[in-house]
Motif scaffolding. Structure first.
Motif, mmCIF file in Angstrom:
data_model
loop_
_atom_site.group_PDB
_atom_site.id
_atom_site.type_symbol
_atom_site.label_atom_id
_atom_site.label_comp_id
_atom_site.label_asym_id
_atom_site.label_seq_id
_atom_site.Cartn_x
_atom_site.Cartn_y
_atom_site.Cartn_z
ATOM 1 N N SER A 509 -22.949 7.742 7.679
ATOM 2 C CA SER A 509 -22.034 7.527 8.801
ATOM 3 C C SER A 509 -22.339 8.480 9.945
ATOM 4 O O SER A 509 -22.335 8.086 11.116
ATOM 5 C CB SER A 509 -20.588 7.716 8.341
ATOM 6 O OG SER A 509 -20.251 6.780 7.344
ATOM 7 N N LEU A 510 -22.608 9.749 9.625
ATOM 8 C CA LEU A 510 -22.904 10.734 10.665
ATOM 9 C C LEU A 510 -24.183 10.368 11.408
ATOM 10 O O LEU A 510 -24.234 10.373 12.652
ATOM 11 C CB LEU A 510 -23.039 12.121 10.038
ATOM 12 C CG LEU A 510 -23.440 13.261 10.995
ATOM 13 C CD1 LEU A 510 -22.382 13.432 12.070
ATOM 14 C CD2 LEU A 510 -23.630 14.565 10.222
ATOM 15 N N ILE A 511 -25.220 10.030 10.642
ATOM 16 C CA ILE A 511 -26.495 9.660 11.265
ATOM 17 C C ILE A 511 -26.328 8.414 12.119
ATOM 18 O O ILE A 511 -26.826 8.337 13.260
ATOM 19 C CB ILE A 511 -27.570 9.448 10.174
ATOM 20 C CG1 ILE A 511 -27.864 10.773 9.460
ATOM 21 C CG2 ILE A 511 -28.845 8.875 10.781
ATOM 22 C CD1 ILE A 511 -28.728 10.614 8.219
ATOM 23 N N SER A 512 -25.606 7.433 11.588
ATOM 24 C CA SER A 512 -25.406 6.186 12.322
ATOM 25 C C SER A 512 -24.592 6.416 13.585
ATOM 26 O O SER A 512 -24.901 5.852 14.649
ATOM 27 C CB SER A 512 -24.703 5.170 11.424
ATOM 28 O OG SER A 512 -24.386 4.011 12.149
ATOM 29 N N ARG A 513 -23.553 7.245 13.496
ATOM 30 C CA ARG A 513 -22.703 7.487 14.672
ATOM 31 C C ARG A 513 -23.502 8.162 15.781
ATOM 32 O O ARG A 513 -23.362 7.812 16.965
ATOM 33 C CB ARG A 513 -21.508 8.352 14.273
ATOM 34 C CG ARG A 513 -20.469 8.548 15.386
ATOM 35 C CD ARG A 513 -19.854 7.216 15.807
ATOM 36 N NE ARG A 513 -18.925 7.381 16.919
ATOM 37 C CZ ARG A 513 -17.607 7.299 16.812
ATOM 38 N NH1 ARG A 513 -17.067 7.027 15.646
ATOM 39 N NH2 ARG A 513 -16.834 7.454 17.848
ATOM 40 N N ILE A 514 -24.361 9.110 15.419
ATOM 41 C CA ILE A 514 -25.196 9.771 16.425
ATOM 42 C C ILE A 514 -26.199 8.787 17.023
ATOM 43 O O ILE A 514 -26.404 8.733 18.242
ATOM 44 C CB ILE A 514 -25.929 10.975 15.800
ATOM 45 C CG1 ILE A 514 -24.902 12.063 15.421
ATOM 46 C CG2 ILE A 514 -26.961 11.549 16.768
ATOM 47 C CD1 ILE A 514 -25.500 13.225 14.657
#
Length: 684
Positions: A509-514
């Motif tokens: 989720s963190l990687i995708s959000r960035i």
């Protein structure tokens, strides 16, 4: 299974009935039953494995928690989450910001644990029933655990691959099929349990023998782990152990999240409003109540029959070792442990007529094979339902939060990923049913505890409610919390598996959000009044429009406009539109803010509220104007923030690096340079 197992990806807003075919609540109950009732395939064995001959007493506690704990909680959840999102949906509404997103993502990790273990455990138990059927064509030494491992692993993985292949070709749950499967399965179990209870009634010596073991104290209870010690005996010890051991029987609580997840499929009244479908809520409560009553009867009957009519050494390795020559202290040179015949298939053991007593003339290879086939079908269908739940659950939350890669919306890649995870989990647990019970119970109980907390929070915020009922919800939540803590401590493999899923979801989720932070993420404006709509149309048709971000409170509108004209050398006859953006929740991904336009001292002021990001909002305003009129100019002043602090502020709080991000968003959203708004940075 749990959260949103068969819930739709949409919400009530998608239509009066959520765009889904609806059916009579009793038929929909069978859809929840393929998960809930299928636990009878392994629940009686797991109950004896953990509670020994005290299984009926621990089951009484489990039934009490079911009827007086889980049922009231989920009756309330049904009234608050009728779009099928369950307790996770309640938390998503109760908690905003990044804290709320992290809580929801964490709960999704536990839901993923629940779903995945549902599939692997169901497939493993289906394999057990097939391997022990007399018609199974490939021989192996049924007295040896090691000799069964290869076939059990191969068969379980084959069932999981077949399940994944069905979804690659396309699979749609059919309520009619679920009704037939559940009806046949419950009928066969009623015959097995009913015949066992009748045999007990006609042969009271079996019940007396069981009671004699109970009176002996801990030495006669066949407990693998006894928290009260080997000297425990008497009614108080039995009562205490029943409360201490019932969490390990918590698989019998697995159907409630599923019950609220299928709410969009339950037929209500045509007169029900979409935002308060009272008839559908009442029908869901009927579904939950009837399913809980049916399961409670079957759990009580099965635990009594299994504990009294099956020799303990046929149910658990612990009892088998104790009954072996030399007892538990026998020489370590003795051959590998014996695989008990009734382990993970207690009711099938009775159906095949393998018990020492002739319980019924009906029981034997033919009836047992019928029972095995019905069990395998419902267990497979439970796995299919779990797969469908995950395929609905991931798109329902993660893309909406901007926390899933684009391919997460595609079914085929997601099916391949989930199938790979299923095979890995099966290999780790060696396709053993009992070993996976803790992980399954962890996922189920965490979601039930979250439902309790969500109910307490929501009910407590509502004024004029019955305070004693609220205290009751608090007590039930404490019971769930204790049960969850007990499972986590005594069976830590469940929390380890859940931690893996939680870490994977959070990291992805963190990687995708960035990675997706520079998407426009705009779903249109909600214009608040007719005057604003008229002024918005006027602004879009102007010859030249200069948009200027404005922070209220520092200078008056007139002072701000004059300062901008001077510093940016804007002509007197060019209109300046001051844009005031009010952030609401920077953690939201797609935004649809409210737009209000007023005129003060001859100066246009555009107030935008409910935004998730200043940069995205300004870019959206400029691009919307460009669709009908000439591309506007956006004028910024210089900022003193560093690139790192600006980027971090943009990602977390939606307000950093504004000029640069607006330019980048416009470039990505509008490929034609002639239609792009112009970004101007001026001042000293």
């Amino acid at each position: 299974m749990s959260e949103s197992q068969t819930a739709p990806a949409g919400s009530e807003a998608s239509g009066k009935h959520g765009g889904h075919h609806q059916s009579f609540w009793l038929w929909v109950m069978c859809l929840t039953g393929v998960d809930y009732f299928s636990t009878l395939g392994y629940q009686p064995s797991i109950a004896f494995e953990n509670a020994g001959l005290l299984a009926p007493f621990a089951t009484i506690v489990l039934v009490a928690v079911t009827l007086f704990g889980a049922l009231p909680i989920y009756s309330y959840v049904a009234s608050q989450s009728f779009s099928g999102q369950g307790s996770i949906g309640m938390f998503a509404r109760l908690m905003s910001g990044w804290t709320g997103k992290i809580v929801v993502l964490t709960l999704l990790g536990f839901a993923a644990t629940d779903f995945v273990i549902t599939k692997t455990l169901s497939a493993a138990d289906a394999a057990e029933h097939l391997l022990h059927n007399p018609m199974w064509p490939w021989d192996f030494d049924k007295s040896s655990i090691t000799s069964q491992l290869t076939q059990r692993l191969t068969l379980t993985m084959g069932l999981l691959v077949f399940l994944g292949g069905m979804f690659l070709r396309g699979f749609r749950e059919v309520i009619g099929l679920a009704v037939v499967i559940v009806a046949v399965y419950l009928t066969l179990n009623a015959i097995v349990i009913g015949a066992g209870l009748l045999y007990l009634f006609e042969h009271p010596d079996k019940f007396t023998q069981w009671m004699d073991h109970i009176r002996q104290g801990a030495s006669g209870w066949y407990l693998h782990e006894n928290p009260l010690g080997s000297g425990a005996s008497g009614f108080l010890a039995i009562l205490a152990l029943s409360f201490l051991l019932f969490p390990k029987l918590a698989l019998g609580l697995s159907g409630f999240e599923t019950g609220v997840a299928v709410m969009p499929l339950i037929k209500g009244s045509d007169d029900d409003p979409a935002n308060n479908p009272q008839t559908r809520i009442r029908n869901t409560r009927k579904l939950l109540t009837l399913a809980a009553l049916i399961m409670s009867v079957y759990l009580m009957g099965s635990s009594m029959v299994v504990s009294t009519l099956i020799p303990p050494e046929e149910l658990t390795e612990h009892a088998a070792v104790s009954a072996a020559p030399g007892g538990p202290g026998a020489s370590p040179e003795v051959a590998e442990p014996v695989k008990p015949k009734a382990k993970d298939r207690a009711l099938a053991y009775l159906a095949h007529g393998e018990a020492p007593d002739k319980i019924s003339s009906l029981f034997g290879p033919t009836f047992g094979t019928m029972y095995d086939l019905a069990t395998v079908v419902i267990l497979w269908f439970a796995g299919a339902s779990a797969m469908a739940g995950l395929l609905n659950l991931v798109p329902q939350y993660l893309p909406r939060y901007g926390m899933a890669p684009e391919w997460a919306n595609a079914t085929r890649p997601l099916v391949l990923l989930l199938t790979g995870i299923n095979l890995l989990v099966t290999w780790i647990f060696k396709a053993d049913v009992s070993s996976q019970g803790g992980a399954y119970a962890t996922g189920v109980l965490v979601l039930m505890t979250s439902a309790g907390f969500a109910t307490v929070l929501q009910y407590g915020r509502t004024e004029g409610r019955n305070r004693w009922r609220w205290y009751g919800y608090i007590f039930i939540t404490i019971v769930f919390l204790y049960t969850t803590a007990d499972i986590v401590i005594t069976k830590p493999e469940g929390i380890r598996i859940a931690a893996f899923f939680i870490f994977t979801i959070l990291a992805t989720s963190l990687i995708s959000r960035i990675a997706r932070s520079r998407e426009l993420r705009f779903a249109g404006f909600e214009i608040t009044d007719p005057e604003s709509s008229l002024l918005w149309g006027t602004i879009k048709m102007q010859e030249k429009t200069c948009l200027v971000p404005h922070r209220p409170g520092r200078r008056s509108l007139k002072q701000k406009a004059e300062s901008i004209r001077r510093e940016h050398r804007i002509r007197r006859y060019d209109d300046i539109i001051l844009v005031e953006v009010q952030l609401q929740d920077a953690s939201e991904f797609v935004q649809k803010p409210q737009l209000e336009i007023t005129q003060e001292d001859g100066q246009f002021l555009m107030k935008i509220s409910g935004a998730a990001s200043i940069a995205h909002t300004l870019a959206a305003v400029a691009l919307e104007i460009s669709k009908e009129g000439k591309p506007p100019e956006i004028h910024f002043g210089w900022t003193e923030e560093t690139p790192w602090s600006g980027t971090l502020g943009f990602l977390l709080f939606g307000e950093g690096n504004v000029p640069w991000m607006v330019r980048d968003l416009i470039r990505r959203a509008q490929p034609d340079p002639s239609k792009r708004p112009l970004i101007i940075i001026g001042g000293s």
